[in-house]
Design a protein around this motif. Structure first.
Motif, mmCIF file in Angstrom:
data_model
loop_
_atom_site.group_PDB
_atom_site.id
_atom_site.type_symbol
_atom_site.label_atom_id
_atom_site.label_comp_id
_atom_site.label_asym_id
_atom_site.label_seq_id
_atom_site.Cartn_x
_atom_site.Cartn_y
_atom_site.Cartn_z
ATOM 1 N N LEU B 590 0.827 -1.197 0.000
ATOM 2 C CA LEU B 590 0.000 0.000 0.000
ATOM 3 C C LEU B 590 0.864 1.252 0.000
ATOM 4 N N HIS B 591 1.987 1.143 0.703
ATOM 5 C CA HIS B 591 2.890 2.283 0.802
ATOM 6 C C HIS B 591 3.338 2.749 -0.572
ATOM 7 N N ARG B 592 3.666 1.761 -1.422
ATOM 8 C CA ARG B 592 4.095 2.072 -2.779
ATOM 9 C C ARG B 592 3.026 2.845 -3.536
ATOM 10 N N TYR B 593 1.777 2.339 -3.421
ATOM 11 C CA TYR B 593 0.694 2.938 -4.199
ATOM 12 C C TYR B 593 0.456 4.373 -3.772
ATOM 13 N N PHE B 594 0.532 4.607 -2.441
ATOM 14 C CA PHE B 594 0.361 5.982 -1.978
ATOM 15 C C PHE B 594 1.474 6.868 -2.509
ATOM 16 N N THR B 595 2.672 6.294 -2.578
ATOM 17 C CA THR B 595 3.780 7.066 -3.128
ATOM 18 C C THR B 595 3.463 7.514 -4.544
ATOM 19 N N TYR B 596 2.981 6.553 -5.407
ATOM 20 C CA TYR B 596 2.662 6.927 -6.794
ATOM 21 C C TYR B 596 1.613 8.020 -6.822
ATOM 22 N N ILE B 597 0.532 7.778 -6.057
ATOM 23 C CA ILE B 597 -0.607 8.708 -6.144
ATOM 24 C C ILE B 597 -0.168 10.102 -5.725
ATOM 25 N N LEU B 598 0.530 10.178 -4.589
ATOM 26 C CA LEU B 598 0.882 11.499 -4.077
ATOM 27 C C LEU B 598 1.951 12.158 -4.939
ATOM 28 N N LEU B 599 2.899 11.373 -5.425
ATOM 29 C CA LEU B 599 3.912 11.983 -6.294
ATOM 30 C C LEU B 599 3.260 12.559 -7.549
ATOM 31 N N PHE B 600 2.293 11.828 -8.078
ATOM 32 C CA PHE B 600 1.581 12.324 -9.255
ATOM 33 C C PHE B 600 0.856 13.626 -8.914
ATOM 34 N N PHE B 601 0.224 13.612 -7.760
ATOM 35 C CA PHE B 601 -0.499 14.805 -7.310
ATOM 36 C C PHE B 601 0.457 15.982 -7.187
ATOM 37 N N ILE B 602 1.609 15.730 -6.553
ATOM 38 C CA ILE B 602 2.580 16.821 -6.359
ATOM 39 C C ILE B 602 3.046 17.350 -7.711
ATOM 40 N N ALA B 603 3.348 16.401 -8.624
ATOM 41 C CA ALA B 603 3.851 16.836 -9.927
ATOM 42 C C ALA B 603 2.808 17.662 -10.660
ATOM 43 N N MET B 604 1.606 17.143 -10.750
ATOM 44 C CA MET B 604 0.588 17.843 -11.527
ATOM 45 C C MET B 604 0.243 19.186 -10.915
ATOM 46 N N GLU B 703 7.944 -0.518 11.003
ATOM 47 C CA GLU B 703 8.904 -0.645 9.918
ATOM 48 C C GLU B 703 10.121 0.227 10.195
ATOM 49 N N ARG B 704 11.279 -0.309 9.798
ATOM 50 C CA ARG B 704 12.489 0.515 9.919
ATOM 51 C C ARG B 704 13.016 0.776 8.509
ATOM 52 N N PRO B 705 12.421 1.729 7.810
ATOM 53 C CA PRO B 705 12.822 1.935 6.421
ATOM 54 C C PRO B 705 14.202 2.553 6.297
ATOM 55 N N ARG B 706 14.755 2.387 5.096
ATOM 56 C CA ARG B 706 16.074 2.976 4.847
ATOM 57 C C ARG B 706 15.986 4.501 4.867
ATOM 58 N N ARG B 707 17.148 5.103 4.970
ATOM 59 C CA ARG B 707 17.188 6.550 5.088
ATOM 60 C C ARG B 707 16.597 7.250 3.862
ATOM 61 N N SER B 708 16.925 6.689 2.670
ATOM 62 C CA SER B 708 16.449 7.323 1.444
ATOM 63 C C SER B 708 14.924 7.292 1.391
ATOM 64 N N VAL B 709 14.346 6.155 1.806
ATOM 65 C CA VAL B 709 12.885 6.043 1.795
ATOM 66 C C VAL B 709 12.291 7.069 2.752
ATOM 67 N N LYS B 710 12.960 7.215 3.891
ATOM 68 C CA LYS B 710 12.460 8.168 4.881
ATOM 69 C C LYS B 710 12.456 9.577 4.314
ATOM 70 N N ILE B 711 13.542 9.903 3.630
ATOM 71 C CA ILE B 711 13.628 11.262 3.071
ATOM 72 C C ILE B 711 12.525 11.462 2.041
ATOM 73 N N LEU B 712 12.320 10.436 1.196
ATOM 74 C CA LEU B 712 11.262 10.544 0.192
ATOM 75 C C LEU B 712 9.908 10.737 0.870
ATOM 76 N N ASN B 713 9.664 9.922 1.912
ATOM 77 C CA ASN B 713 8.392 10.049 2.622
ATOM 78 C C ASN B 713 8.214 11.457 3.165
ATOM 79 N N ALA B 714 9.269 11.963 3.758
ATOM 80 C CA ALA B 714 9.174 13.301 4.339
ATOM 81 C C ALA B 714 8.880 14.325 3.255
ATOM 82 N N PHE B 715 9.580 14.173 2.140
ATOM 83 C CA PHE B 715 9.346 15.108 1.036
ATOM 84 C C PHE B 715 7.886 15.058 0.583
ATOM 85 N N ILE B 716 7.377 13.809 0.384
ATOM 86 C CA ILE B 716 5.991 13.680 -0.080
ATOM 87 C C ILE B 716 5.037 14.324 0.902
ATOM 88 N N ALA B 717 5.250 14.040 2.190
ATOM 89 C CA ALA B 717 4.334 14.558 3.197
ATOM 90 C C ALA B 717 4.345 16.077 3.185
#
Lengths: 141, 801
Positions: B590-604, B703-717
């Motif tokens: 689910l995490h992946r899908y939210f990433t796609y949806i929100l990244l698309f939203f941010i881009a558009m 979950e203990r995600p990697r640092r890069s994932v964390k940064i991406l999450n923070a950016f998306i949020a």
């Protein structure tokens, strides 16, 4: 373990009718006051859900032997068909006609084509919500 | 008003057939369906005099003014031909099918699909609005799919149906793009208005792409080379369907489209070349391949392909009359289009009759393999007579109608000599002649290998009780047989009443429609065309006699090539790659899908915002924020933050509920009771859903995600939050468009409803609401199907026969 749910069952029997009435009231009053097809349909669906939760699916199915997929389909059909009716009278698609009618009991009442449209919305909402929840609950049980 | 009703009637009838079938579970259902096409045919026929006097029937039902899409019907000579074919052949085919299909078949389904097809096909030919035409066009593909896969337990039926669907729908989408380009150029969706603007189009840069895309649609539908491959596989359908859809009507839709657009595109040489040469190539390849078939139905399929190519090439030559060539008499080219239309009708008569005859042979003897058949003339005299008429007509022999149109075709192929275009004057007559020779050969195969010779097999037929079928089954082919002969003797009746208005529709710029209709005569002197026919008969007979000797060439390279292989390869590639690609991003997280949806939203939204970047915030009109609202927002924020730090799923769900109910409260405070009500009920239903699935969810692991994932999450949020805030603030300060709030203020007078929310939902934006509930239904059915089918996956035992 058998759960003692006499209170729940008794309360449900009464409450369901109150919720159903409320749902219909919401649906009708939506023209001028808060409510309408979507929220009315949701309230009706929640009444049904309460029934399904309190009793089991088979018992409720004996009382309400509808296929809710078909109800949802009927709703969409009603909404689309009622939208197309104005085209037969040289109006545009979705042109919602209305008029005042002198009815017995109710007196002069305004009736509108939008009622049919909203009925379609309500039926779709009821049908889809119940279908989804029943399908998932049948799957997990 | 009449024409829209004509289109609607089959659709309504097809809705009722399944209900009727639950009460009438026998062949009687066919008799009940029969009046539908018959009445439509009669009503249409009554319009013939009106059209012959040069009238056109227009009727518009307004649908969406805003989008300029209206249900405009247009009955002119050209659509009349197709309309009569659809209803007339429809009547005969329904009649034939009553005897052909046994009572054990799902007859209700069959007639439902058939009527669905009839309605959509009538829609195609009578629509003037290209978008409406497109919808009906695709509906014919869908109903054809359903009919080909009527015996869906057979693997070949399903494969054939899929192939036909994929190819015709691909072409259809291309055609849609072509239509949209035409709209871009002309600003209208009406074909008649486009024709009016035809002269200014040819310089437009979209002219050629639009033309080629529309041709793609026409060629795929009419099974032109190299898209013809779906037609032989479509023969898996029951024979009445093959006779109706795949020889008489649906495959003619592409030809109709080409004829319809000749006034728009005819001035272009590219149009002339592509239509003519694709047609000729199809004619040649189809007739060449028909000779090698052993299955009679496959033979007829290839012969249909070839005949469609013939008509197509005639229309191509006919469009030469629109070319800007000085001097010569244009009527020699219009005569080609005339021949095309004439052959269109003739082809429906003889090919329909032949399909029905093959169906009878198959029905009575259980095989349609010419290697097993032979000597049937004695046992099935009536069947044989009709087959003879049909085949000889197709071969172009007198006294049958095919002879007349074939002569006109040969004349047209010679007429192009006057056209000063490269590569035309040699190739067209040669290809036409060679293809006609092969046509002659396969026509002889149908007659002689089925009904003559192989005396040794006759005892076997006696054992199996070979005889003419019941009279009822012969009625339809007999009527067609009558037409085959009748049209030979009275072709000019057809020319005057039916073909003349059609020619006027193809060439609206020619003032004198009388000159467009040549007099058809069976004997027209010893002209080159007749010599060509005599040559065809001579060489054809020789080739037929020595068929066994030269048949081996079909195993040699370019002749043995099959375009099917390319299709199969492409399909495998497509399926494989799609599977691969989809698996790459549909990971089930689910995490992946939210990433796609929100990244698309941010881009558009980011792109959109950067275009209107005016950071003018205007707080002057804002009302005062009260203490209640502050408190509610604080509660929401703390609930949202707390979700991040709890370690139990139950508490997380509860906190989520807190969030939801607080939003509802906020709506109450802001005096939006509708929203509050809906929010509360939705919150309740969601909670029930959670309860249902709660105990099946896996343990709640931090979950203990990697640092890069964390940064991406923070950016998306942060980015999504910021974008929402900025958008909300900017909306206040910027007015890009006129405000629509005045509608809402006048809602009571405009809609009669006092509740603005519902006035918007049910009236102002009712189109949205309507489509939303359709989406809701699809979503609900999707959930149902996905969950229910999961269990049945193992149990498809008898699927692949």
């Amino acid at each position: 373990m058998k759960i003692n749910d006499v209170i729940l069952r008794t309360v449900t029997k009464i409450v369901v009718f109150i919720i159903l009435t409320f749902g219909v009231e919401l649906f009708i009053s939506g023209h001028n006051d808060p409510g309408g097809g979507f929220s009315g349909g949701l309230v009706l669906a929640s009444a049904l859900l309460l029934l399904y939760m309190t009793y089991d699916i088979e018992t409720v199915h004996k009382g309400i032997p509808f296929d809710f997929k078909k109800i949802a389909g009927l709703g969409v059909f009603l909404a689309v068909a009622s939208s197309a009716v104005p085209m037969l009278f040289n109006n545009q698609f979705l042109n919602q006609a209305k008029g005042d009618f002198a009815l017995p009991v109710f007196g002069v009442t305004e009736l509108s084509m939008v009622l049919l449209f909203e009925a379609g919305v309500a039926l779709t909402v009821v049908g889809v919500v119940v279908t989804i929840l029943l399908t998932i609950s049948e799957d997990v049980s | 008003m009449m024409i829209p009703i004509l289109i609607l009637v089959p659709f309504l009838a097809s809705l009722f057939v399944p209900f009727l079938y639950t009460y009438v579970r026998s062949k009687k259902i066919g008799w009940m369906v029969l009046p539908v096409p018959l009445i439509l045919f009669v009503i249409l026929s009554f319009q013939i005099p009106k059209l012959a006097s040069g009238e056109n029937l227009f009727y518009t039902i307004r649908w969406l003014n805003a989008a300029d899409i209206h249900f405009t019907t247009h009955l002119d000579g050209l659509s009349m031909i197709l309309g009569l074919l659809i209803t007339g052949m429809g009547t005969l085919v329904v009649m034939y099918s009553i005897y052909y299909l046994s009572e054990r078949e799902a007859l209700g389904r069959f007639y439902m699909y058939l009527l669905l097809f009839m309605g959509s096909m009538l829609g195609v030919v009578f629509s003037d609005n290209v978008l409406v035409l497109y919808v009906f066009w695709e509906l014919t593909s869908v109903s054809s799919f359903l009919l080909i896969a009527f015996w869906h337990q057979r693997k070949n039926s399903r494969a054939g149906a899929k192939k036909a669907m994929l190819i015709t729908v691909t072409g259809g989408i291309g055609m849609l793009v072509g239509f949209l380009m035409l709209h871009q150029m002309t600003g209208t969706y009406s074909i008649q208005e486009m024709i009016g603007m035809a002269e200014m189009l040819s310089t437009n840069e979209l002219f050629i792409p639009a033309m080629l895309l529309i041709l793609l649609g026409a060629f795929t539908k009419s099974a032109q080379f190299p898209f013809h491959i779906w037609l032989p596989d479509a023969m898996e359908a029951p024979t009445p369907v093959s006779a109706y859809l795949h020889s008489a009507t649906m495959v003619k839709a592409g030809i109709y489209l080409v004829a319809r657009f000749i006034p728009v595109f005819g001035e272009s040489e590219i149009w002339f070349y592509s239509v003519t040469f694709v047609g000729l190539l199809t004619l040649l390849w189809g007739s060449f391949n028909a000779v090698r078939q052993n299955d009679l139905k496959a033979l007829l399929a290839y012969s249909t392909i070839s005949q469609l190519g013939l008509i197509m090439s005639l229309l191509g030559i006919g469009s030469a009359a629109m070319l800007d060539i000085p001097g010569s008499d244009k009527t020699i080219y219009t005569a080609a289009a005339f021949a095309g239309l004439f052959h269109l009708i003739n082809h429906s008569t003889f090919k329909g009759a032949l399909f029905m005859i093959i169906g009878i042979v198959d029905h009575e003897l259980g095989t349609r393999d010419i290697r097993k058949l032979g000597g049937l003339a004695v046992f099935m005299p009536i069947t044989f007579t009709i087959a003879l008429a049909g085949s000889f007509s197709m071969a172009g022999l007198p006294p049958f109608n095919g002879f007349l149109s074939k002569e006109l075709f040969l004349e047209a192929s010679l007429a192009v000599q006057h056209l000063a275009l490269p590569g035309v004057h040699i190739w067209i007559p040669i290809v036409a002649w060679v293809a006609s020779v092969f046509t002659f050969v396969y026509c002889m195969i149908i007659v002689f290998q089925t009904f003559f010779g192989r005396q040794q097999q006759q005892p076997a037929w006696v054992d199996r009780g070979a005889h003419d079928p019941r009279p009822g089954m012969l009625v339809a082919p007999f009527i067609l047989g009558g037409l085959i002969v009748g049209l030979f003797f009275f072709p000019n009746v057809l020319g005057k009443w039916i073909l003349k208005p059609a020619m006027a529709a193809i060439y609206p710029s020619f003032v004198n429609p009388e000159s467009l209709v040549p007099h058809i005569a069976a004997w027209h002197g010893l002209n080159p065309a007749l010599w060509m026919t005599i040559g065809i008969i001579l060489i054809g007979t020789i080739l037929y006699i020595f068929l066994r000797q030269w048949r081996r060439i079909y195993t040699i390279a370019p002749f043995s090539w099959k375009i099917d292989n390319i299709y199969a390869l492409l399909l495998i590639q497509l399926e494989g790659n799609s599977y691969h690609l989809t698996n790459k991003y549909m990971t089930g997280h689910l995490h992946r899908y939210f990433t796609y949806i929100l990244l698309f939203f941010i881009a558009m939204m980011g792109i959109a915002l950067s275009f209107v970047w005016r950071l003018a915030f205007d707080f002057s009109e804002d009302s005062v924020v009260t203490v209640n609202e502050y408190i509610l927002v604080m509660v929401m924020m703390s609930a949202a933050l707390a979700i991040l730090f709890v370690n139990s799923r139950l508490i997380a769900i509860l906190l989520n509920g807190v969030l939801g109910f607080t939003v509802a409260f906020l709506f109450v405070v802001l005096r939006a009771p509708d929203l509050a009500l809906t929010q509360i009920v939705v919150e309740t239903v969601t909670t029930v859903l959670f309860l249902l699935t709660f105990r099946f969810m896996p343990d709640w692991k931090k979950e203990r995600p990697r640092r890069s994932v964390k940064i991406l999450n923070a950016f998306i949020a942060v980015a999504s939050g910021l974008i929402v805030i900025i958008t909300a603030l900017m909306v206040q300060g910027n007015r890009l468009f006129d405000p629509i709030s005045e509608y809402f203020e006048d809602a009571k007078t405009l809609t009669g409803g006092g509740n603005i929310v519902n006035a918007i939902l049910g009236d102002f934006r009712a189109f949205d609401t309507m489509l939303e509930i359709v989406v809701l239904l699809i979503g609900g059915l999707g959930v149902y199907v996905l969950i229910k089918l999961k269990h049945k996956k193992d149990g498809d035992g008898n699927e692949n026969q």
